[in-house]
Design an enzyme around this catalytic site. Structure first.
Site, PDB file in Angstrom:
ATOM      1  N   CYS A 143       0.825  -1.212   0.000  1.00  0.00           N
ATOM      2  CA  CYS A 143       0.000   0.000   0.000  1.00  0.00           C
ATOM      3  C   CYS A 143       0.861   1.266   0.000  1.00  0.00           C
ATOM      4  O   CYS A 143       1.707   1.436   0.880  1.00  0.00           O
ATOM      5  CB  CYS A 143      -0.904  -0.018   1.226  1.00  0.00           C
ATOM      6  SG  CYS A 143      -1.819   1.517   1.483  1.00  0.00           S
ATOM      7  N   TYR A 203      -5.409   5.741  -9.055  1.00  0.00           N
ATOM      8  CA  TYR A 203      -6.568   4.941  -8.638  1.00  0.00           C
ATOM      9  C   TYR A 203      -7.829   5.370  -9.385  1.00  0.00           C
ATOM     10  O   TYR A 203      -8.663   4.534  -9.760  1.00  0.00           O
ATOM     11  CB  TYR A 203      -6.778   5.065  -7.125  1.00  0.00           C
ATOM     12  CG  TYR A 203      -5.776   4.285  -6.317  1.00  0.00           C
ATOM     13  CD1 TYR A 203      -6.029   2.967  -5.960  1.00  0.00           C
ATOM     14  CD2 TYR A 203      -4.578   4.858  -5.928  1.00  0.00           C
ATOM     15  CE1 TYR A 203      -5.107   2.240  -5.231  1.00  0.00           C
ATOM     16  CE2 TYR A 203      -3.641   4.133  -5.207  1.00  0.00           C
ATOM     17  CZ  TYR A 203      -3.907   2.828  -4.855  1.00  0.00           C
ATOM     18  OH  TYR A 203      -2.985   2.104  -4.151  1.00  0.00           O
TER      19      TYR A 203
END
Length: 320
Positions: free
Chosen positions: A51, A187
């Protein structure tokens, strides 16, 4: 509680990816006035090595010399229907050494039995009060520097100020630009569920990268020609770009290695003492390509690219 929302991206009616705000927003302070006093061995980080948001906290923890002060657990690279899990059988992952839980969701339930949000990383956990202090990466890195200065291993680490008072306005402005266009832009491109949403997001992303390339042509770092939290926040996206965002998220107009200044900047930060230790490319590639089955149904992990992150960057005197 529905588990789908914890591993599937949320999009709006236009097919645009929508990121939810973090909900645990307490703060650790050196003097304890917040109710959470900075102390050695009291706080614990739960992270994913894949992440980019969690990666920010790993970098700051490393650069500030807090590895013996703030303990750490690492989840499995797979994000499934039950959220992040602890699987010490996976290379680089660990068990939950604080609460002995099997899933990160249990840490959230311990902190707030009524919690109905996403089980995200990073999580900064108070081992004394048995609750989550914060799950917002931007706020966590500002706690690690400077609230824990008393516990830094060296004088140089104590003096490292990633959010210096004289540059805060510029850092905030840079963060406010980089976050929506680049950090979250990849994203918004990769998780778009309509052509219109993708077209809009990816154009904004590459316009921002072109602007960034120009900025870095005259500066070694983003703000004040010194390394700050703005660089930490940008780096964790750039280091993942050619590995996963370029192909997996369809951000394929250009690669980072096609931008000479951005690519040199990325190598410059990667080569800072300790930063490479926080980068786990196995976790990064396997997480994205094996977790996002809507994008990659068979979970096949791509072989490349080959990146020479140790090549000389030549940016030492830029901007001086």
């Amino acid at each position: 509680m529905s588990t789908d929302k914890n591993y599937k991206p949320t999009t709006n009616i236009k097919g645009e990816f929508v990121r939810k705000d973090s909900q645990f927003r307490n703060r650790i302070t050196a003097d304890g006035s917040s109710g959470f006093k900075a102390e050695a061995n009291r706080y614990h980080l739960y992270v994913s090595l894949a992440c980019p948001w969690a990666h920010r906290t790993l970098i700051v923890r490393k650069l500030k010399g807090l590895e013996k002060v703030v303990s750490l657990n690492v989840v499995d690279w797979i994000l499934g229907k039950e959220g992040w899990k602890f699987d010490p059988e996976k290379p680089g992952a660990t068990p939950d050494t604080v609460n002995n839980f099997g899933h990160l969701s249990e840490v959230y339930a311990l902190s707030d039995p009524e919690y109905d949000g996403r089980w995200t990383v990073p999580v900064l956990f108070d081992k004394v009060q048995k609750k989550i202090v914060c799950n917002d990466s931007a706020e966590i890195i500002r706690m690690l520097s400077p609230e824990f200065n008393e516990f830094c291993e060296t004088v140089e680490q104590k003096e490292l100020d990633l959010y210096p008072e004289g540059l805060r306005k510029e850092i905030d402005e840079m963060n406010d630009w980089v976050y929506p266009t680049i950090n979250n832009g990849v994203y918004r491109s990769g998780f778009a569920s309509s052509q219109e949403a993708y077209d809009s997001a990816v154009v904004i992303l590459f316009e921002a990268l072109e602007k960034l390339e120009n900025i870095l042509s005259t500066r070694r770092y983003l703000v004040g020609n010194r390394f700050t939290e703005a660089d930490v926040r940008l780096f964790t996206t750039l280091i993942r770009f050619d590995l996963v965002y370029h192909g997996h998220f369809k951000c394929n107009k250009k690669r980072i290695i096609d931008y000479p200044n951005i690519w040199g900047y990325t190598r410059d930060i990667y080569q800072m003492p300790g930063v490479a230790d926080t980068c786990n490319f196995e976790h990064i590639t396997k997480h994205y390509m094996q977790s996002h089955r809507d994008i990659n149904p068979h979970g096949i992990v791509a072989i490349g690219p080959d990146l020479d992150l140790k090549a000389p960057h030549g940016r030492e005197t830029l901007g001086q």
